[in-house]
Design an enzyme around this catalytic site. Structure first.
Site, PDB file in Angstrom:
ATOM      1  N   GLY A  54       2.794  -8.313  13.067  1.00  0.00           N
ATOM      2  CA  GLY A  54       4.184  -8.645  13.662  1.00  0.00           C
ATOM      3  C   GLY A  54       4.533  -7.335  14.382  1.00  0.00           C
ATOM      4  CB  THR A  55       3.811  -5.569  16.891  1.00  0.00           C
ATOM      5  OG1 THR A  55       4.064  -4.689  17.796  1.00  0.00           O
ATOM      6  CG2 THR A  55       2.904  -6.637  17.480  1.00  0.00           C
ATOM      7  CB  THR A  56       7.495  -6.867  20.648  1.00  0.00           C
ATOM      8  OG1 THR A  56       7.925  -7.870  19.814  1.00  0.00           O
ATOM      9  CG2 THR A  56       7.405  -7.541  22.188  1.00  0.00           C
TER      10      THR A  56
END
Lengths: 275, 239
Positions: A57-59
């Site tokens: 989960g990341t950007t």
């Protein structure tokens, strides 16, 4: 049902004994070996949720413009629905002229980008010249193709500078390697693309590019539950890379952008924050 | 587990053929067991405080009330592990042996940063059959400031000022965020002295013992400073 011999569990760690160093039988752990592979998908051992819940989960985003390359990342790491950290460093400094971003499995990215750093340094010492960005990214791609279907999870960008200029590559755990001008990776990438595609131009100035990167990450953290924390920004130019921002809290950004839009609430939130 | 079908049943009409030679996924043997418990570590300038409860459980059974989750690897660093106890023992053995070899070869003990990297590599070497361990490596860095490295099961690690792992992680880390960083506090008073932080840690374990069935019995605290290691054991709820 997988048919296996339970004794294989004891052989996960194979020590390779070399004749020349008898003393060093406890060698540093070598690259992971796949114990058994199924053709259907990644290796599965029932360890419950905790064991397969590695940090995801990341950007992250990166784009090429006239002053070089800009990388911007968030800093949240989640294990399932639990936030394990808000201060993760998702840009990995491979060496003074190469940067890698982390998305997917944190351990996979950390390990293999460190392995790449080792390889780049060895090449530089043996050949007297630095490894090009194209070659470095291709080396990583080769490794990931070898581990295909074994359950690695990596969506990283390799960005760097070499004699031919600044280049940005996207590397994937399926072995995909793409050269491009704009990339965004992670669960919040769709939100970041929306902002990026709207305002991107090749002839942005450095300040404008930094502002664009920060805004895109902020919007992704605003809408994606798995992204958040602080925004870190790096700039790659012909002399290497510089860290532009080490950590701007996205909550601060929220109130700053809200004020720019003329939304002051009842005046108190922006000034007196409870956190 | 394969349950042999009684021969007599062959003479009866089998409505659901599925009842014959089924092995349920839930019956499949797993090499992993969660022995649970909670560990935490806090780094302050000049010292690092590591604490872990001493309850060893397997599901609803308590196997031991006196099993340590802490292991001092060098004079300056301690490994705290929650998860599977067998994997903790195996990991501890590897690290102790490898660090002893390091000391013999280099005539100096490994720094905390070195141990942190070694642990990460060892965990990743088992990427496809992981150690079921959630580790915290707490120690003193080169300037004798306390640092904590938090790991996931396959070795990704980050330096942090405090960390919690184990079954009581969600309960305790929220309290530490509030008390040690002043998150969501109106009057931000951050504790400065070691005694204040020790009080907070004991409170955290009491809270965890109240609300988490796998945490309790005793809490063992190690305080590492440049001068040496101090060990404190305090009782917790035994129910």
């Amino acid at each position: 049902m997988i048919d296996f011999d339970p004794s294989t569990f004891g052989l996960a760690h194979t020590y390779q004994k070399e004749d020349k160093d008898e003393i060093n039988t406890l060698a540093l752990p070598s690259a992971p070996q796949v114990i058994y592979k199924t053709l259907n998908g990644p290796t599965q051992i029932s360890g419950g949720n905790k064991l397969n819940n590695f940090k995801h989960g990341t950007t992250t985003l990166g784009f090429v413009f006239k002053e070089g390359i800009l990388l911007a990342v968030d800093s949240r790491a989640s294990m399932g629905s639990f936030l394990s950290s808000e201060q993760v460093r998702k840009v990995i400094e491979i060496n003074e002229y190469l940067l890698g971003t982390m998305a997917g499995g944190a351990a996979d990215c950390q390990y293999w980008l460190a392995y790449l750093a080792n390889h780049c340094r060895t090449y530089e010492l043996k050949n007297g010249s630095k490894l090009s960005v194209a070659a470095a990214s291709k080396f990583l791609q080769g490794i990931l193709i070898g581990y295909r279907n074994s359950g690695l999870s990596m969506g990283c960008m390799i960005a760097g500078t070499d004699t031919t200029g600044q280049h940005l590559y996207y590397i994937d755990n399926d072995g995909m390697r793409l050269k491009g001008d704009i990339f965004s990776v992670g669960s919040g990438s769709t939100y970041a693309y929306g902002v990026l595609d709207n305002h991107y131009r090749y002839d942005l100035s450095l300040d404008e590019a930094v502002e664009l990167g920060i805004r895109a990450i902020y919007h992704a953290t605003h809408r994606d539950t798995a992204s958040g924390g602080v925004v870190r920004v790096y700039h790659i130019h012909q002399d290497g890379w510089t860290k532009v921002h080490d950590g701007i809290d996205v909550v601060d950004l929220h109130y700053r952008f809200a004020q720019q839009k003329g939304l002051v609430g009842d005046g108190d939130e922006a000034k007196q924050r409870l956190f | 587990m394969y349950i042999p079908v009684n021969d007599m049943l062959k003479h009866f009409k089998q409505d659901a053929p599925a009842m014959a030679n089924i092995t349920h996924k839930s019956d499949q043997w797993s090499p992993y067991h969660d022995n649970s418990g909670t560990v935490l570590a806090v780094g302050i300038p000049g010292a690092v405080i590591v604490a872990g409860d001493t309850r060893l459980s397997n599901g609803y059974n308590i196997l031991s009330r006196d099993a340590t989750k802490l292991s001092q690897l060098t004079d300056k660093c301690v490994l705290a592990t929650a998860g599977q106890y067998a994997d903790f023992i195996a990991l501890r053995k590897f690290l102790q042996q490898r660090l002893q070899l390091y000391e013999f070869q280099n005539e100096v003990q490994a720094s905390t940063e070195t141990v942190a990297h070694l642990l990460s590599r060892e965990l990743y070497s088992r990427r496809f059959f992981p150690y079921y361990t959630f580790n915290l490596l707490a120690g003193l860095d080169e300037n004798n400031h306390g640092v904590v490295y938090g790991y996931d099961a396959i070795g990704s690690y980050d330096k942090m000022t405090y960390g919690v792992q184990g079954s009581g992680q969600e309960l305790v880390v929220a309290v530490l965020d509030n008390q040690l960083k002043g998150y969501n506090k109106i009057n931000k008073t951050i504790p400065q002295t070691r005694e204040e932080i020790l009080d907070i840690i004991l409170d955290c374990f009491s809270c965890a013992a109240e609300r988490d069935i796998h945490t309790g019995d005793n809490v063992e605290i190690l305080i590492i400073t440049a001068a040496g290691t101090e060990r404190i054991v305090k009782p917790l709820r035994k129910d």
